[in-house]
Design an enzyme around this catalytic site. Structure first.
Site, PDB file in Angstrom:
ATOM      1  N   CYS A 119       0.808  -1.222   0.000  1.00 48.46           N
ATOM      2  CA  CYS A 119       0.000   0.000   0.000  1.00 48.46           C
ATOM      3  C   CYS A 119       0.836   1.264   0.000  1.00 48.46           C
ATOM      4  O   CYS A 119       2.049   1.221  -0.029  1.00 48.46           O
ATOM      5  CB  CYS A 119      -1.020  -0.057   1.130  1.00 48.46           C
ATOM      6  SG  CYS A 119      -2.313  -1.294   0.792  1.00 48.46           S
ATOM      7  N   CYS A 191      -6.356  -1.296  -3.327  1.00 49.03           N
ATOM      8  CA  CYS A 191      -7.630  -0.928  -3.956  1.00 49.03           C
ATOM      9  C   CYS A 191      -7.521  -0.911  -5.478  1.00 49.03           C
ATOM     10  O   CYS A 191      -6.505  -0.519  -6.043  1.00 49.03           O
ATOM     11  CB  CYS A 191      -8.112   0.400  -3.418  1.00 49.03           C
ATOM     12  SG  CYS A 191      -8.513   0.323  -1.649  1.00 49.03           S
ATOM     13  N   SER A 468      -5.823  11.529  -2.406  1.00 51.67           N
ATOM     14  CA  SER A 468      -5.756  10.095  -2.664  1.00 51.67           C
ATOM     15  C   SER A 468      -5.693   9.872  -4.167  1.00 51.67           C
ATOM     16  O   SER A 468      -6.211  10.662  -4.958  1.00 51.67           O
ATOM     17  CB  SER A 468      -6.996   9.410  -2.087  1.00 51.67           C
ATOM     18  OG  SER A 468      -7.162   8.127  -2.629  1.00 51.67           O
TER      19      SER A 468
END
Length: 553
Positions: A119, A191, A468
């Site tokens: 991540c 994700c 993000s």
């Protein structure tokens, strides 16, 4: 080799006694000792499978004649940390990861390393550590999550955050919101869109530090386990040939990474992480060069949140190597650079093909003739700010409107949900920079709220914080200098007209120099009180965003 300095000889008998306590045999101690740096934990969905990856890496190392030894690195889930004080602890972990890895390796003297991140901050943190330590290293990530499906359409985490905005706008009901909640994130992995984690894992391939597929093979696929075994095997080849990270990560490699970034449409966070990695490599990183590369590099990919395709689609289309091959055929990347395969980039990508021109557009039919990221400058951001222009609606590439100013992310979200932001506005969120936050929080909640309220084609957002990779729209971050350093963003007032021209790389505050001088004299800089612990130390040492938010040494 470690056995020559720490293991062999009578003077190293105390060391051997401690290796005995670990259960290591004399045979194992005569082989290269390979550190397996694993970010496994049970709180980050992208890391919950890394124990399996580590086991596979260890098998690969052992099969190739090495002795693998596991130790951990921390990780923060940006999604879980999003929208509250926890987000202040996201970016700051990048340096904790680099520093703690350096400490473990220097203290124990490994011969080589396999890094297992996944991540957002783990990938750049471990790349920084690799450059700093400069011993043979291979990266293998945990892989991306598969896309969710709601109403027959693929979804990702950005869809979830935007669903919250749609709920507040009365566009969906609670039942539909719960459906998004239950179906958006269906598997382990980072994700599923081209967010920061996947951006950095893809760029690790482009930098030659990860094997083919590192950025795109889904976490749930058995091919990911096979990749991990090959990474374990490959580090042994690097040890034997003494190929080191700084042999791989050079100025040419960093340029290749920026070029790949533009073609893939990566997260704006890459413009924090690539400068920090370059700094550890001793390579100068100039934001001005980013726009020059962007001008000559077409954008081939519109993965979520920019478009309807996902990491699994990019993997099936040929992955990062297919993109690099197109760039190489156009003469846009340096193919002679060394990689962790022991071969040049040109050799690695020679047989790569684009298997789906709808996912990876061709040079004849790109999404745009320029790259996915732009650096804007002007009197509001003299040292620059960054926007993911591949995720900006065409009508917002040029925009002018009145400022609505907020001193925190929370205040801006309340205003958006409260209907106080209207078409044409420019939302300004300040005192969220690296030092001013401190920690430079991501602004996914307010950008998603703008999209969910149906304002994505008419409202811009500007901040000295960051975004993000799941953010889309005219979201402009990394404004430098930041507010707490006395940057112009600290002196913007409600109603000031802000002009944004992304194709021209310009951002202007339409306030006279005389008025700005008056405001500087009258408006005090606001510094947050009651900051303690690591954040206090971080705020005192961190650089501005345009320098990569690096810890000044």
């Amino acid at each position: 080799m470690i056995k020559d300095t720490i293991v062999n000889g009578c003077d190293n008998a105390p060391h051997r006694s401690l290796y005995n306590a670990l259960g290591l045999t004399s045979e194992e101690l005569q082989k290269p000792l390979i550190g397996v740096v694993c970010s496994y934990n049970e709180i980050v969905p992208g890391h919950m499978n890394l124990d399996k990856i580590a086991d596979a890496v260890k098998l690969g190392v052992a099969m190739a004649g090495g002795t693998p030894i596991l130790f951990p690195a921390i990780a923060v889930c940006d999604g879980i940390a999003m929208g509250h004080e926890g987000m202040k602890y996201s970016l700051v972990t990048r340096d904790l990861i680099a520093d703690s890895t350096e400490a473990m390796v220097r203290a124990h003297g490994f011969d080589g390393l396999v890094m297992i991140p996944n991540c957002d901050k783990n990938v750049p943190g471990l790349l920084m550590a690799a450059a700093r330590l400069n011993i043979p290293t291979v990266f293998v990530s945990g892989g991306p999550m598969l896309a969710g499906r709601v109403g027959g359409k693929k979804t990702s985490l950005s869809s979830m955050f935007e669903a919250v905005g749609a709920y507040h706008a009365g566009k969906i009901d609670g039942e539909k919101l719960e459906e998004f909640e239950c179906k958006t994130c269906p598997t382990c992995g980072s994700c599923s869109g081209m967010y920061t984690a996947n951006s950095m894992n893809c760029l690790t391939e482009a930098m030659g530090m990860g094997l083919a597929g590192n950025g795109t093979i889904p976490a749930a696929y058995s091919a990911r386990i096979q990749l991990a075994k090959h990474a374990g095997m490959q580090v042994m080849d690097l040890v034997r040939r003494n190929i080191r990270p700084r042999d791989i990560m050079t100025a040419a490699t960093i340029r290749n990474a920026i070029t790949a970034d533009m073609a893939l449409g990566c997260s704006t966070n890459s413009m924090l992480h690539l400068p920090a990695i370059a700094n550890e490599c001793g390579v100068e990183f100039d934001l001005e060069e980013v726009n020059a590369i962007s001008e000559r590099t077409p954008n081939f990919c519109h993965l979520a949140p920019a478009g309807p395709t996902y990491m699994e689609d990019l993997n099936e289309a040929g992955g990062v190597y297919a993109v690099l091959k197109q760039l190489a055929d156009m003469g846009l990347i340096e193919t002679s650079v060394m990689t962790c395969t022991g071969k040049t980039m040109g050799e690695n990508i020679a047989s790569a093909t684009n298997r789906d021109p709808e996912v990876i557009r061709t040079p004849e039919n790109p999404y745009s003739r320029t790259g996915g990221i732009a650096v804007l400058k002007g009197n509001l951001a003299p040292d620059g700010c960054v926007v993911k222009r591949s995720a900006v609606a065409p009508e917002m590439l040029v925009h002018e409107g009145p400022a609505k100013v907020f001193e925190s992310e929370e205040a801006a979200i309340d205003a958006i949900h409260g209907g106080k932001i209207v078409a044409g506005d420019v939302v300004v969120i300040r005192y969220e920079g690296p030092a001013g936050g401190p920690g430079m929080r991501e602004m996914l909640n307010p950008t998603s709220a703008i999209q969910g309220m149906g304002l994505g084609g008419s409202v811009a957002l500007i901040t000295d914080g960051r975004f993000s990779g799941a953010t889309r729209g005219a979201s402009i971050g990394h404004v430098s200098p930041e507010a707490v350093s006395g940057g112009p963003i600290a002196y913007v007032k409600d109603g000031d007209i802000i002009s944004i021209n992304i194709p021209a790389y310009k951002i202007e505050l339409k306030v006279s120099d005389e008025e700005m001088a008056k405001r500087r004299a009258e408006m005090p800089i606001k510094k947050k009180e009651n900051i303690s612990g690591y954040l206090k130390r971080y705020a005192a040492m961190v650089s501005s965003a345009d320098k990569g938010a690096i810890i000044n040494r």
